[in-house]
Design an enzyme around this catalytic site. Structure first.
Site, short mmCIF file in Angstrom:
data_model
loop_
_atom_site.label_atom_id
_atom_site.label_comp_id
_atom_site.label_asym_id
_atom_site.label_seq_id
_atom_site.Cartn_x
_atom_site.Cartn_y
_atom_site.Cartn_z
N CYS A 39 0.85 -1.13 -0.20
CA CYS A 39 -0.01 0.07 -0.09
C CYS A 39 0.81 1.38 0.05
CB CYS A 39 -1.18 0.06 1.14
SG CYS A 39 -2.27 1.19 0.93
N HIS A 133 -3.34 -5.18 0.59
CA HIS A 133 -3.12 -5.71 1.74
C HIS A 133 -2.98 -7.13 1.78
CE1 HIS A 133 -2.41 -1.80 4.13
NE2 HIS A 133 -3.22 -1.44 3.22
N GLU A 135 -1.40 -9.26 3.30
CA GLU A 135 -1.71 -9.54 4.88
C GLU A 135 -2.74 -9.77 5.54
OE1 GLU A 135 -1.45 -5.25 5.72
OE2 GLU A 135 -0.79 -6.82 4.20
#
Length: 153
Positions: A39, A133, A135
C-alpha cells in the site's frame, strides 16, 4: 518529495515518517535485499525511484476505516503475474495511487479502472510493490514470493 502541492483530501503530510521510510527503501535497494512494499510502501517505492502519485482517487476504499475488495489483473510475464496469473480479488484500503512510474519500475497489475495495483523492478533483487494488503487476506502467494526470495538470498 516529488514537487507536487498537497491535495487537500490527503490530510497532513507525515514528513518524518516519509523521510525514514524512504531512507529504508533506498537502503534495501542499495543492499540488494528482497523488498515488498504494501500500500503506502508501494507508493513510497515509486516516489523513492522518482515517480509521482495521484494524491486522491475515489472508489478504492469502500467505507472509511474498513477494508474493501476489488479485482486486480496481473500483467503476464511479470513477477506478480507469475505469482498470481489470474485476475484476483484483493483486500484494499487506499485513496492514493501511482501516477508516473519511478525509474526502472514496471506495472505488473492493474485495477479495472486502469489504476496501477502492483509494480516491480526487474531483478535481482526481488522488488515488488502491491497497492493492496496481502497480509489481510487469504491469498498468501505474494507473501510466499517474498519468503522464497529472502530464503534464496
Amino acid at each position: 518529495h516529488y514537487g507536487a502541492a498537497p491535495d487537500p483530501r490527503t490530510g497532513p503530510p507525515a514528513r518524518a515518517r516519509d523521510t525514514w521510510e524512504l531512507a529504508l527503501i533506498r537502503a534495501a535497494l542499495e543492499a540488494g535485499v528482497p523488498l515488498l512494499g504494501i500500500c503506502r510502501g508501494m507508493q513510497l517505492l515509486n516516489v523513492a525511484l522518482g515517480g509521482t502519485l495521484v494524491q486522491h482517487i475515489d472508489g478504492h476504499a469502500e467505507v472509511p476505516g474498513v477494508f474493501g475488495h476489488h479485482a486486480v489483473k496481473p500483467v503476464p510475464g511479470t513477477v506478480y503475474g507469475d505469482l498470481a496469473p489470474e485476475e484476483t480479488s484483493v483486500p484494499t484500503f487506499h485513496h492514493q495511487a501511482v501516477d508516473r512510474l519511478g525509474e526502472g519500475l514496471l506495472a505488473s497489475a492493474h485495477a479495472s479502472d486502469g489504476t496501477v495495483e502492483a509494480v516491480e523492478l526487474p531483478g535481482p533483487p526481488w522488488v515488488l510493490g502491491v497497492q493492496w494488503h496481502p497480509e489481510m487476506g487469504t491469498d498468501l502467494r505474494v507473501m510466499r514470493g517474498l519468503v522464497a526470495a529472502a530464503s534464496a538470498r
